[in-house]
Design a protein around this motif. Sequence first.
Motif, PDB file in Angstrom:
ATOM      1  N   GLU A  88       1.325  -9.598 -10.383  1.00  0.00           N
ATOM      2  CA  GLU A  88       1.174 -10.055  -8.999  1.00  0.00           C
ATOM      3  C   GLU A  88      -0.219 -10.606  -8.703  1.00  0.00           C
ATOM      4  O   GLU A  88      -0.349 -11.614  -8.021  1.00  0.00           O
ATOM      5  CB  GLU A  88       1.497  -8.918  -8.028  1.00  0.00           C
ATOM      6  CG  GLU A  88       2.956  -8.498  -8.033  1.00  0.00           C
ATOM      7  CD  GLU A  88       3.887  -9.551  -7.463  1.00  0.00           C
ATOM      8  OE1 GLU A  88       3.497 -10.276  -6.525  1.00  0.00           O
ATOM      9  OE2 GLU A  88       5.032  -9.653  -7.959  1.00  0.00           O
ATOM     10  N   SER A  89      -1.256  -9.914  -9.192  1.00  0.00           N
ATOM     11  CA  SER A  89      -2.618 -10.276  -8.772  1.00  0.00           C
ATOM     12  C   SER A  89      -3.630 -10.303  -9.907  1.00  0.00           C
ATOM     13  O   SER A  89      -4.828 -10.387  -9.648  1.00  0.00           O
ATOM     14  CB  SER A  89      -3.100  -9.264  -7.729  1.00  0.00           C
ATOM     15  OG  SER A  89      -3.252  -7.988  -8.339  1.00  0.00           O
ATOM     16  N   ASN A  96      -7.055 -12.428  -2.499  1.00  0.00           N
ATOM     17  CA  ASN A  96      -6.704 -13.120  -1.260  1.00  0.00           C
ATOM     18  C   ASN A  96      -6.836 -14.603  -1.556  1.00  0.00           C
ATOM     19  O   ASN A  96      -7.906 -15.180  -1.440  1.00  0.00           O
ATOM     20  CB  ASN A  96      -7.636 -12.696  -0.121  1.00  0.00           C
ATOM     21  CG  ASN A  96      -7.315 -13.402   1.181  1.00  0.00           C
ATOM     22  OD1 ASN A  96      -6.499 -14.321   1.228  1.00  0.00           O
ATOM     23  ND2 ASN A  96      -7.969 -12.991   2.248  1.00  0.00           N
ATOM     24  N   ASN A  99      -2.484 -17.628   0.308  1.00  0.00           N
ATOM     25  CA  ASN A  99      -1.055 -17.954   0.300  1.00  0.00           C
ATOM     26  C   ASN A  99      -0.234 -17.048   1.220  1.00  0.00           C
ATOM     27  O   ASN A  99       0.981 -17.130   1.243  1.00  0.00           O
ATOM     28  CB  ASN A  99      -0.499 -17.875  -1.127  1.00  0.00           C
ATOM     29  CG  ASN A  99      -0.535 -16.471  -1.704  1.00  0.00           C
ATOM     30  OD1 ASN A  99      -1.033 -15.536  -1.085  1.00  0.00           O
ATOM     31  ND2 ASN A  99      -0.007 -16.326  -2.910  1.00  0.00           N
ATOM     32  N   TYR A 101      -0.209 -13.716   1.011  1.00  0.00           N
ATOM     33  CA  TYR A 101       0.046 -12.452   0.320  1.00  0.00           C
ATOM     34  C   TYR A 101      -1.295 -11.916  -0.166  1.00  0.00           C
ATOM     35  O   TYR A 101      -2.161 -12.686  -0.585  1.00  0.00           O
ATOM     36  CB  TYR A 101       1.009 -12.656  -0.852  1.00  0.00           C
ATOM     37  CG  TYR A 101       2.369 -13.125  -0.385  1.00  0.00           C
ATOM     38  CD1 TYR A 101       3.337 -12.207  -0.011  1.00  0.00           C
ATOM     39  CD2 TYR A 101       2.663 -14.478  -0.300  1.00  0.00           C
ATOM     40  CE1 TYR A 101       4.580 -12.627   0.441  1.00  0.00           C
ATOM     41  CE2 TYR A 101       3.896 -14.904   0.154  1.00  0.00           C
ATOM     42  CZ  TYR A 101       4.856 -13.975   0.520  1.00  0.00           C
ATOM     43  OH  TYR A 101       6.076 -14.395   0.967  1.00  0.00           O
ATOM     44  N   GLN A 106       0.378  -8.085  -3.800  1.00  0.00           N
ATOM     45  CA  GLN A 106       0.676  -9.282  -3.032  1.00  0.00           C
ATOM     46  C   GLN A 106       1.589  -8.979  -1.843  1.00  0.00           C
ATOM     47  O   GLN A 106       2.683  -9.515  -1.697  1.00  0.00           O
ATOM     48  CB  GLN A 106       1.266 -10.376  -3.928  1.00  0.00           C
ATOM     49  CG  GLN A 106       0.257 -10.926  -4.928  1.00  0.00           C
ATOM     50  CD  GLN A 106      -0.854 -11.693  -4.228  1.00  0.00           C
ATOM     51  OE1 GLN A 106      -0.704 -12.855  -3.906  1.00  0.00           O
ATOM     52  NE2 GLN A 106      -1.988 -11.040  -3.957  1.00  0.00           N
ATOM     53  N   PHE A 107       1.093  -8.096  -0.974  1.00  0.00           N
ATOM     54  CA  PHE A 107       1.811  -7.730   0.246  1.00  0.00           C
ATOM     55  C   PHE A 107       1.737  -8.857   1.259  1.00  0.00           C
ATOM     56  O   PHE A 107       0.688  -9.471   1.436  1.00  0.00           O
ATOM     57  CB  PHE A 107       1.139  -6.528   0.923  1.00  0.00           C
ATOM     58  CG  PHE A 107       1.161  -5.249   0.156  1.00  0.00           C
ATOM     59  CD1 PHE A 107       2.265  -4.422   0.203  1.00  0.00           C
ATOM     60  CD2 PHE A 107       0.064  -4.846  -0.581  1.00  0.00           C
ATOM     61  CE1 PHE A 107       2.280  -3.212  -0.468  1.00  0.00           C
ATOM     62  CE2 PHE A 107       0.057  -3.638  -1.250  1.00  0.00           C
ATOM     63  CZ  PHE A 107       1.175  -2.826  -1.198  1.00  0.00           C
ATOM     64  N   SER A 108       2.836  -9.101   1.981  1.00  0.00           N
ATOM     65  CA  SER A 108       2.746  -9.880   3.211  1.00  0.00           C
ATOM     66  C   SER A 108       2.233  -8.907   4.269  1.00  0.00           C
ATOM     67  O   SER A 108       2.364  -7.685   4.125  1.00  0.00           O
ATOM     68  CB  SER A 108       4.115 -10.434   3.617  1.00  0.00           C
ATOM     69  OG  SER A 108       4.994  -9.377   3.973  1.00  0.00           O
ATOM     70  N   SER A 111       5.157  -6.736   5.559  1.00  0.00           N
ATOM     71  CA  SER A 111       5.567  -5.671   4.635  1.00  0.00           C
ATOM     72  C   SER A 111       4.539  -4.552   4.602  1.00  0.00           C
ATOM     73  O   SER A 111       4.884  -3.368   4.568  1.00  0.00           O
ATOM     74  CB  SER A 111       5.773  -6.219   3.221  1.00  0.00           C
ATOM     75  OG  SER A 111       6.891  -7.055   3.169  1.00  0.00           O
ATOM     76  N   TRP A 112       3.273  -4.918   4.586  1.00  0.00           N
ATOM     77  CA  TRP A 112       2.181  -3.940   4.571  1.00  0.00           C
ATOM     78  C   TRP A 112       2.293  -3.004   5.783  1.00  0.00           C
ATOM     79  O   TRP A 112       2.247  -1.792   5.651  1.00  0.00           O
ATOM     80  CB  TRP A 112       0.851  -4.690   4.574  1.00  0.00           C
ATOM     81  CG  TRP A 112      -0.383  -3.868   4.696  1.00  0.00           C
ATOM     82  CD1 TRP A 112      -1.158  -3.714   5.819  1.00  0.00           C
ATOM     83  CD2 TRP A 112      -1.031  -3.092   3.671  1.00  0.00           C
ATOM     84  NE1 TRP A 112      -2.238  -2.902   5.544  1.00  0.00           N
ATOM     85  CE2 TRP A 112      -2.175  -2.506   4.238  1.00  0.00           C
ATOM     86  CE3 TRP A 112      -0.745  -2.843   2.338  1.00  0.00           C
ATOM     87  CZ2 TRP A 112      -3.042  -1.691   3.522  1.00  0.00           C
ATOM     88  CZ3 TRP A 112      -1.609  -2.030   1.615  1.00  0.00           C
ATOM     89  CH2 TRP A 112      -2.743  -1.460   2.202  1.00  0.00           C
ATOM     90  N   TRP A 146       9.464  -6.825  -5.411  1.00  0.00           N
ATOM     91  CA  TRP A 146       8.735  -7.585  -6.437  1.00  0.00           C
ATOM     92  C   TRP A 146       9.774  -8.042  -7.466  1.00  0.00           C
ATOM     93  O   TRP A 146       9.803  -7.542  -8.598  1.00  0.00           O
ATOM     94  CB  TRP A 146       7.663  -6.709  -7.110  1.00  0.00           C
ATOM     95  CG  TRP A 146       6.691  -6.153  -6.116  1.00  0.00           C
ATOM     96  CD1 TRP A 146       5.563  -6.754  -5.661  1.00  0.00           C
ATOM     97  CD2 TRP A 146       6.777  -4.889  -5.457  1.00  0.00           C
ATOM     98  NE1 TRP A 146       4.939  -5.940  -4.750  1.00  0.00           N
ATOM     99  CE2 TRP A 146       5.668  -4.788  -4.609  1.00  0.00           C
ATOM    100  CE3 TRP A 146       7.694  -3.828  -5.495  1.00  0.00           C
ATOM    101  CZ2 TRP A 146       5.440  -3.668  -3.798  1.00  0.00           C
ATOM    102  CZ3 TRP A 146       7.470  -2.717  -4.698  1.00  0.00           C
ATOM    103  CH2 TRP A 146       6.353  -2.648  -3.863  1.00  0.00           C
TER     104      TRP A 146
END
Length: 155
Positions: A88-89, A96, A99, A101, A106-108, A111-112, A146
């Motif tokens: 993811e990262s 950061n 994008n 996320y 890569q939370f929106s 969602s976070w 994910w």
Amino acid sequence: MVVDDVEHLEDGLVAGSTGAQHLNAAVVGLAPTPDGHGCWEVAADGGIFGYGDAGFYGSLGGAYAAPRLARNGPLDLPSPWSCIAQHESGGNPSTNTGNGYFGLFQFSISSWRAAGGPPGLPSNHTAAEQLQIAENLQAMQGWGAWPVSSRLCGV
């Protein structure tokens, strides 16, 4: 046929063999590490084998709860979270990229917050805090939160 060796890859990376650790199922994926100095070989049963600087996860033989006991990577995250964070990262909790996320997983923002994340961007919080929120999100949505990374990581 079960493949135990990784050949010469297109970018010139030469990976080795699993040695005495044999795969129980066919290879279904191969993913490079973010720095290009290693790769993961993913088997159909969830087995993940690392080459170069990629962490070794071993063959799970279909027992997907087992990898959560192992800890891997520079952040010492439990598996499969270490693998998911890498995909993811690149394993960077402060990611950061603009994008929409953020952080290791890569939370929106939605969602976070839904999973109990504290105020602010996920990327401003520690890896431990992000892991706790990721576990909450996984309990709420399953590994589908994910979809690609979880499948590559055998869950």
